[in-house]
Design an enzyme around this catalytic site. Structure first.
Site, PDB file in Angstrom:
ATOM      1  N   CYS A   4       0.846  -1.197   0.000  1.00 44.21           N
ATOM      2  CA  CYS A   4       0.000   0.000   0.000  1.00 44.21           C
ATOM      3  C   CYS A   4       0.886   1.253   0.000  1.00 44.21           C
ATOM      4  O   CYS A   4       1.727   1.441   0.887  1.00 44.21           O
ATOM      5  CB  CYS A   4      -0.916  -0.009   1.221  1.00 44.21           C
ATOM      6  SG  CYS A   4      -1.786   1.548   1.452  1.00 44.21           S
ATOM      7  N   CYS A   7       0.479   3.285   3.196  1.00 42.00           N
ATOM      8  CA  CYS A   7       1.148   2.646   4.349  1.00 42.00           C
ATOM      9  C   CYS A   7       2.653   2.888   4.272  1.00 42.00           C
ATOM     10  O   CYS A   7       3.303   3.110   5.305  1.00 42.00           O
ATOM     11  CB  CYS A   7       0.867   1.149   4.366  1.00 42.00           C
ATOM     12  SG  CYS A   7      -0.762   0.711   5.008  1.00 42.00           S
ATOM     13  N   ASP A  30      -0.878  16.311  -1.818  1.00 42.82           N
ATOM     14  CA  ASP A  30      -1.243  15.399  -2.905  1.00 42.82           C
ATOM     15  C   ASP A  30      -0.281  15.604  -4.070  1.00 42.82           C
ATOM     16  O   ASP A  30       0.057  16.741  -4.430  1.00 42.82           O
ATOM     17  CB  ASP A  30      -2.689  15.675  -3.351  1.00 42.82           C
ATOM     18  CG  ASP A  30      -3.246  14.559  -4.209  1.00 42.82           C
ATOM     19  OD1 ASP A  30      -4.194  13.895  -3.774  1.00 42.82           O
ATOM     20  OD2 ASP A  30      -2.731  14.355  -5.328  1.00 42.82           O
ATOM     21  N   HIS A  46      -4.388   0.890   8.336  1.00 42.51           N
ATOM     22  CA  HIS A  46      -4.845   0.604   6.978  1.00 42.51           C
ATOM     23  C   HIS A  46      -6.264   0.046   6.971  1.00 42.51           C
ATOM     24  O   HIS A  46      -6.531  -0.993   7.555  1.00 42.51           O
ATOM     25  CB  HIS A  46      -3.919  -0.414   6.296  1.00 42.51           C
ATOM     26  CG  HIS A  46      -4.359  -0.756   4.904  1.00 42.51           C
ATOM     27  ND1 HIS A  46      -3.863  -0.132   3.779  1.00 42.51           N
ATOM     28  CD2 HIS A  46      -5.290  -1.625   4.452  1.00 42.51           C
ATOM     29  CE1 HIS A  46      -4.449  -0.615   2.706  1.00 42.51           C
ATOM     30  NE2 HIS A  46      -5.328  -1.529   3.085  1.00 42.51           N
ATOM     31  N   ASN A  86     -13.274   9.781  -1.362  1.00 39.76           N
ATOM     32  CA  ASN A  86     -13.731   8.941  -2.462  1.00 39.76           C
ATOM     33  C   ASN A  86     -13.830   7.497  -1.982  1.00 39.76           C
ATOM     34  O   ASN A  86     -12.912   6.985  -1.322  1.00 39.76           O
ATOM     35  CB  ASN A  86     -12.760   9.040  -3.650  1.00 39.76           C
ATOM     36  CG  ASN A  86     -12.819  10.392  -4.329  1.00 39.76           C
ATOM     37  OD1 ASN A  86     -13.882  10.998  -4.427  1.00 39.76           O
ATOM     38  ND2 ASN A  86     -11.669  10.881  -4.788  1.00 39.76           N
ATOM     39  N   GLY A  92     -13.915   7.129  -8.127  1.00 43.14           N
ATOM     40  CA  GLY A  92     -12.538   7.460  -8.511  1.00 43.14           C
ATOM     41  C   GLY A  92     -11.518   7.176  -7.430  1.00 43.14           C
ATOM     42  O   GLY A  92     -10.417   7.716  -7.468  1.00 43.14           O
ATOM     43  N   THR A  94      -8.566   5.614  -6.110  1.00 43.54           N
ATOM     44  CA  THR A  94      -7.447   4.919  -6.759  1.00 43.54           C
ATOM     45  C   THR A  94      -6.493   4.305  -5.749  1.00 43.54           C
ATOM     46  O   THR A  94      -5.740   3.398  -6.102  1.00 43.54           O
ATOM     47  CB  THR A  94      -6.652   5.883  -7.660  1.00 43.54           C
ATOM     48  OG1 THR A  94      -6.168   6.980  -6.871  1.00 43.54           O
ATOM     49  CG2 THR A  94      -7.526   6.405  -8.794  1.00 43.54           C
ATOM     50  N   HIS A  97      -6.575   2.833   0.545  1.00 45.68           N
ATOM     51  CA  HIS A  97      -6.309   3.146   1.955  1.00 45.68           C
ATOM     52  C   HIS A  97      -7.088   4.427   2.217  1.00 45.68           C
ATOM     53  O   HIS A  97      -6.852   5.435   1.534  1.00 45.68           O
ATOM     54  CB  HIS A  97      -4.794   3.341   2.149  1.00 45.68           C
ATOM     55  CG  HIS A  97      -4.340   3.625   3.552  1.00 45.68           C
ATOM     56  ND1 HIS A  97      -3.253   2.969   4.130  1.00 45.68           N
ATOM     57  CD2 HIS A  97      -4.782   4.498   4.486  1.00 45.68           C
ATOM     58  CE1 HIS A  97      -3.065   3.433   5.363  1.00 45.68           C
ATOM     59  NE2 HIS A  97      -3.978   4.380   5.596  1.00 45.68           N
ATOM     60  N   HIS A  99      -8.549   7.860   2.821  1.00 51.89           N
ATOM     61  CA  HIS A  99      -7.867   9.160   2.877  1.00 51.89           C
ATOM     62  C   HIS A  99      -8.892  10.260   2.684  1.00 51.89           C
ATOM     63  O   HIS A  99      -9.877  10.100   1.969  1.00 51.89           O
ATOM     64  CB  HIS A  99      -6.748   9.260   1.833  1.00 51.89           C
ATOM     65  CG  HIS A  99      -7.146   8.844   0.458  1.00 51.89           C
ATOM     66  ND1 HIS A  99      -7.259   7.530   0.080  1.00 51.89           N
ATOM     67  CD2 HIS A  99      -7.470   9.577  -0.635  1.00 51.89           C
ATOM     68  CE1 HIS A  99      -7.630   7.463  -1.184  1.00 51.89           C
ATOM     69  NE2 HIS A  99      -7.769   8.693  -1.645  1.00 51.89           N
TER      70      HIS A  99
END
Ligand code: DGP
Length: 111
Positions: A4, A7, A30, A46, A86, A92, A94, A97, A99
């Site tokens: 991940c 992670c 980002d 996670h 999301n 969307g 992607t 994990h 966020h």
């Protein structure tokens, strides 16, 4: 979780422009910003979906929201900000994990 990306950022194995860290979460820029300020708040634990919340994770996400609000001025977001989570392919998502996108630094549209 081994493969991940988030992670690995949490663990310090991958670089990220971190702006905040505590026992619950890290906040970093980002890599593909869609607003002048675009941060990601990522829990250290996670899990992918809000549907995986239990009492502990609900409390964790609550603390994350509280600390995002408390630190908004330090993030340059005293004028306001938008939070986005999301969930799933159609939305969307992607990175698998959970966020919280933190968007601001400009007047945000709504489409
Ligand atoms: P989402 O589409 O909700 O899963 O958003 C994932 C966001 O994560 C997307 O805006 C790009 C960002 N992102 C993906 N990989 C990395 C990375 O390695 N570093 C950083 N800083 N951001 C990343």
């Amino acid at each position: 979780m081994e493969n991940c990306i988030f992670c690995r950022i949490v663990a310090g194995e991958l670089p990220a422009a971190k702006v905040y860290e505590d026992e619950d979460m890290v906040v970093f820029k980002d890599i593909q910003p869609i607003a002048k300020i675009h941060l990601l708040a990522v829990p250290k634990e996670h899990f992918k979906y809000l549907s995986e919340l239990n009492a502990e994770r609900t409390a964790l996400v609550g603390r994350m929201l509280e600390k995002i609000a408390a630190n908004a001025p330090a993030f340059g977001l005293a004028d306001g900000y938008r939070l986005v989570i999301n969930q799933g392919d159609s939305a969307g998502q992607t990175v698998p994990h959970l966020h919280i996108h933190i968007l601001g630094g400009q007047k945000l549209g709504w489409e």
